[in-house]
Enzyme design. Structure first.
Site, PDB file in Angstrom:
ATOM      1  N   ASP A  73      -8.552 -16.696  18.607  1.00  0.00           N
ATOM      2  CA  ASP A  73      -8.507 -15.304  19.055  1.00  0.00           C
ATOM      3  C   ASP A  73      -9.777 -14.960  19.837  1.00  0.00           C
ATOM      4  O   ASP A  73     -10.767 -15.676  19.768  1.00  0.00           O
ATOM      5  CB  ASP A  73      -8.291 -14.316  17.895  1.00  0.00           C
ATOM      6  CG  ASP A  73      -9.168 -14.625  16.717  1.00  0.00           C
ATOM      7  OD1 ASP A  73     -10.354 -14.901  16.939  1.00  0.00           O
ATOM      8  OD2 ASP A  73      -8.671 -14.594  15.571  1.00  0.00           O
ATOM      9  N   ASP A  84     -12.582 -12.004  21.022  1.00  0.00           N
ATOM     10  CA  ASP A  84     -13.209 -10.703  20.826  1.00  0.00           C
ATOM     11  C   ASP A  84     -13.992 -10.369  22.086  1.00  0.00           C
ATOM     12  O   ASP A  84     -14.576 -11.250  22.720  1.00  0.00           O
ATOM     13  CB  ASP A  84     -14.168 -10.738  19.636  1.00  0.00           C
ATOM     14  CG  ASP A  84     -13.445 -11.038  18.328  1.00  0.00           C
ATOM     15  OD1 ASP A  84     -12.261 -10.645  18.211  1.00  0.00           O
ATOM     16  OD2 ASP A  84     -14.037 -11.674  17.445  1.00  0.00           O
ATOM     17  N   ASP A 114     -24.146 -13.033  12.747  1.00  0.00           N
ATOM     18  CA  ASP A 114     -24.619 -13.903  11.675  1.00  0.00           C
ATOM     19  C   ASP A 114     -25.375 -15.137  12.164  1.00  0.00           C
ATOM     20  O   ASP A 114     -26.571 -15.261  11.950  1.00  0.00           O
ATOM     21  CB  ASP A 114     -23.483 -14.257  10.711  1.00  0.00           C
ATOM     22  CG  ASP A 114     -22.181 -14.652  11.388  1.00  0.00           C
ATOM     23  OD1 ASP A 114     -22.182 -14.830  12.621  1.00  0.00           O
ATOM     24  OD2 ASP A 114     -21.160 -14.812  10.692  1.00  0.00           O
TER      25      ASP A 114
HETATM   26  P1  ATP Z   1     -13.175 -17.432  13.591  1.00  0.00           P
HETATM   27  O1  ATP Z   1     -13.020 -18.691  14.350  1.00  0.00           O
HETATM   28  O2  ATP Z   1     -12.939 -17.594  12.162  1.00  0.00           O
HETATM   29  O3  ATP Z   1     -12.463 -16.237  14.149  1.00  0.00           O
HETATM   30  P2  ATP Z   1     -15.503 -15.938  14.295  1.00  0.00           P
HETATM   31  O4  ATP Z   1     -16.923 -16.363  14.460  1.00  0.00           O
HETATM   32  O5  ATP Z   1     -14.800 -15.423  15.506  1.00  0.00           O
HETATM   33  O6  ATP Z   1     -14.739 -17.163  13.677  1.00  0.00           O
HETATM   34  P3  ATP Z   1     -14.866 -13.448  13.100  1.00  0.00           P
HETATM   35  O7  ATP Z   1     -14.757 -13.106  11.663  1.00  0.00           O
HETATM   36  O8  ATP Z   1     -13.684 -13.351  13.972  1.00  0.00           O
HETATM   37  O9  ATP Z   1     -15.466 -14.917  13.134  1.00  0.00           O
HETATM   38  O10 ATP Z   1     -16.044 -12.568  13.676  1.00  0.00           O
HETATM   39  C1  ATP Z   1     -16.335 -12.452  15.043  1.00  0.00           C
HETATM   40  C2  ATP Z   1     -17.845 -12.383  15.266  1.00  0.00           C
HETATM   41  O11 ATP Z   1     -18.375 -11.238  14.602  1.00  0.00           O
HETATM   42  C3  ATP Z   1     -18.636 -13.560  14.694  1.00  0.00           C
HETATM   43  O12 ATP Z   1     -18.684 -14.644  15.592  1.00  0.00           O
HETATM   44  C4  ATP Z   1     -19.992 -12.952  14.476  1.00  0.00           C
HETATM   45  O13 ATP Z   1     -20.704 -12.857  15.659  1.00  0.00           O
HETATM   46  C5  ATP Z   1     -19.642 -11.535  14.030  1.00  0.00           C
HETATM   47  N1  ATP Z   1     -19.511 -11.429  12.569  1.00  0.00           N
HETATM   48  C6  ATP Z   1     -18.373 -11.502  11.847  1.00  0.00           C
HETATM   49  N2  ATP Z   1     -18.606 -11.346  10.558  1.00  0.00           N
HETATM   50  C7  ATP Z   1     -19.926 -11.148  10.425  1.00  0.00           C
HETATM   51  C8  ATP Z   1     -20.783 -10.910   9.325  1.00  0.00           C
HETATM   52  N3  ATP Z   1     -20.318 -10.871   8.088  1.00  0.00           N
HETATM   53  N4  ATP Z   1     -22.093 -10.725   9.596  1.00  0.00           N
HETATM   54  C9  ATP Z   1     -22.573 -10.762  10.846  1.00  0.00           C
HETATM   55  N5  ATP Z   1     -21.811 -10.993  11.912  1.00  0.00           N
HETATM   56  C10 ATP Z   1     -20.516 -11.181  11.725  1.00  0.00           C
HETATM   57 MG    MG Z   2     -12.813 -14.583  15.583  1.00  0.00          MG
END
Ligand code: ATP
Ligand code: MG
Length: 466
Positions: A78, A80, A159
């Site tokens: 996905d 963002d 993060d």
């Molecule tokens: P995935 O492949 O699982 O979607 P992702 O890194 O995109 O991994 P998401 O949960 O979709 O994870 O979150 C999108 C972004 O938001 C992360 O890459 C990070 O930058 C930020 N983020 C998400 N959760 C947190 C958190 N708990 N603390 C700080 N930043 C966060």
């Molecule tokens: Mg994501």
């Protein structure tokens, strides 16, 4: 005049320090030739969103996990987008845009194409919060943070360094605030800022560390790993629904077995799933359970890695099955009839699980259906097989039963029988049922059952009795 000016500078000073301390300075600009992101892996819709926002005069970037995955050459699941437009301003630019959430207000922009609709999540750059004020609980956990900020602040809130890169599809440039690209090359997962403080703000970050390490194959940087051993118990304060979401992501990462081993290594598995406690702590004692779960997870990982869907209900049904089986056997040993023994065991298993992390209701009902179908696979005469095959969740129950066969818990001839039965025409099905009647010690037909005074089996089926 001069004193006024000096005062202003002095007043600003703490603000400047705050900014520097959080490293919200200028980002490194990484051109196309250095990051090698393949534009073909981009979602057209995500690009449309950034273009539309940019045309309207805003800044807009693909951000977070999508940039990480793109830089790894993986197609992101996905996308963002982060922007300096407020949620209202974003919403006005798109036809299918919905404001979501109160705590984190974001906009979901939906695109309808050939397959599933695609949702692009658009969030406004968020401000950093200091430790003062009502945003932070005593433990340091962030409670409310809907304050808009600069892109630099937005990056510092994220993060891991590899999750804090911004990609502009128009210029094909990556903006890297925290050395994410260098960490990618070093295959290092590094928390931005002071790791202990960041885990206190949001303990779920510890689970995310384990998940991303499993998914990317990167090593946790020593300073990022160190505080986890001490702070793991903070997960107890995290609301169950949030924990559930994160565990589900971990299990659905395509690297679930590796991630679960990672949880054990980090000492984080306690209380999340009783099953993890059993399996990971007892090791050899629970070899049978271990095999079942291992196979189930390997199966799930395969499906996810080859782009197939996985049902969370099915997954949790497998994870809790060894526990359920134990309870079922115990009930039967107490003299309970087979089916009530199973249902009672289901209640017990779910209640034990809920004391750690509650599984959402919709998944719970799937699990119950899959479980309660299992003894029915052993009744292969009369109308039973036809009724079972018509159950709405038959396919899940059947797949589950095959898994039991694969681990040797259930006679694999039964699995084969059902595979043949599904494929057979009516004559073939009659023949298959006749073959069961001829087997000794198998289930009786409804007609025979009616003649018998006492129900035959007070014992659990072969699976539970073995
Ligand atoms: P995935 O492949 O699982 O979607 P992702 O890194 O995109 O991994 P998401 O949960 O979709 O994870 O979150 C999108 C972004 O938001 C992360 O890459 C990070 O930058 C930020 N983020 C998400 N959760 C947190 C958190 N708990 N603390 C700080 N930043 C966060
Ligand atoms: Mg994501």
């Amino acid at each position: 005049m001069i004193t006024k000016f000096i005062k202003r500078i002095l007043r600003r000073d703490p603000m400047v320090k705050h900014t520097q301390a959080n490293n919200t300075g200028a980002p490194k600009r990484i051109p196309k030739k250095s990051h090698r992101i393949d534009p073909h892996l981009l979602s057209k819709n995500a690009v449309k969103v950034t273009h539309t926002l940019q045309q309207a005069g805003y800044e807009a970037f693909i951000v977070g996990g999508a940039v990480r995955d793109l830089a790894l050459g993986i197609s992101p699941k996905d996308f963002d987008v982060a922007t300096n437009a407020t949620p209202d301003q974003v919403q006005r630019l798109f036809r299918k845009a919905r404001l979501i959430g109160r705590r984190f207000q974001i906009v979901h922009v939906t695109f309808f194409g050939k397959g599933h609709p695609e949702i692009i999540e658009v969030s406004t750059f968020r401000a950093l919060l200091d430790n003062a004020g009502d945003h932070v609980a005593e433990s340091g956990r962030i409670l409310r943070d809907n304050v808009w900020g600069s892109q630099g602040e937005d990056a510092a809130r994220r993060d891991f360094t590899i999750n804090a890169m911004y990609y502009d599809p128009s210029s094909e440039t990556v903006l890297d605030y925290h050395g994410g690209m260098a960490d990618m090359q070093k295959k290092t997962l590094r928390m931005i800022g002071d790791p202990a403080k960041r885990y206190r703000e949001d303990p779920v970050r510890m689970l995310r560390a384990v998940r991303f390490a499993a998914k990317t194959g990167f090593e946790l940087d020593a300073a990022t790993r160190a505080p986890i051993a001490k702070l793991g118990t903070l997960l107890n304060d995290v609301p169950s629904a949030r924990l559930f979401d994160e565990i589900l992501k971990l299990l659905m990462s395509g690297y679930s077995w590796k991630a679960i081993q990672g949880l054990k290594d980090a000492g984080l598995h306690h209380g999340l799933l009783p099953l993890l406690d059993h399996i990971l702590d007892k090791g050899e004692d629970s070899k049978g359970a271990n095999n079942f779960v291992k196979l189930a997870l390997a199966n799930t990982d395969d499906r996810i890695q080859s782009g197939k869907s996985v049902s969370a209900g099915f997954l949790f049904a497998t994870l809790l099955w060894p526990d359920l089986l134990k309870n079922w056997k115990a009930n039967s040993a107490k003299g309970m009839a087979n089916i009530p023994a199973l249902h009672d065991a289901m209640d017990d298993t779910i209640a034990t699980q809920s004391s750690g992390m509650t599984i959402q209701r919709r998944f719970e009902s799937d699990m119950r259906e899959i479980w309660s179908m299992q003894p029915r696979f052993e009744r292969r005469v009369g109308r039973y097989p036809f009724r079972l095959i018509e159950s709405p969740r038959f396919r899940a129950g059947y797949d589950f039963m095959l898994l039991r066969c694969a681990t040797g818990e259930l006679n694999s001839a039964i699995g084969q029988w059902w595979t043949d039965f599904i494929a057979a025409d009516p004559t073939g099905q009659e023949e298959l049922m006749a073959s069961v009647k001829n087997e000794s010690g198998n289930n009786t037909s409804p007609a025979k059952r009616r003649r018998r005074r006492k129900p035959k089996s007070a014992a659990p089926p072969e699976s539970a009795a073995s």
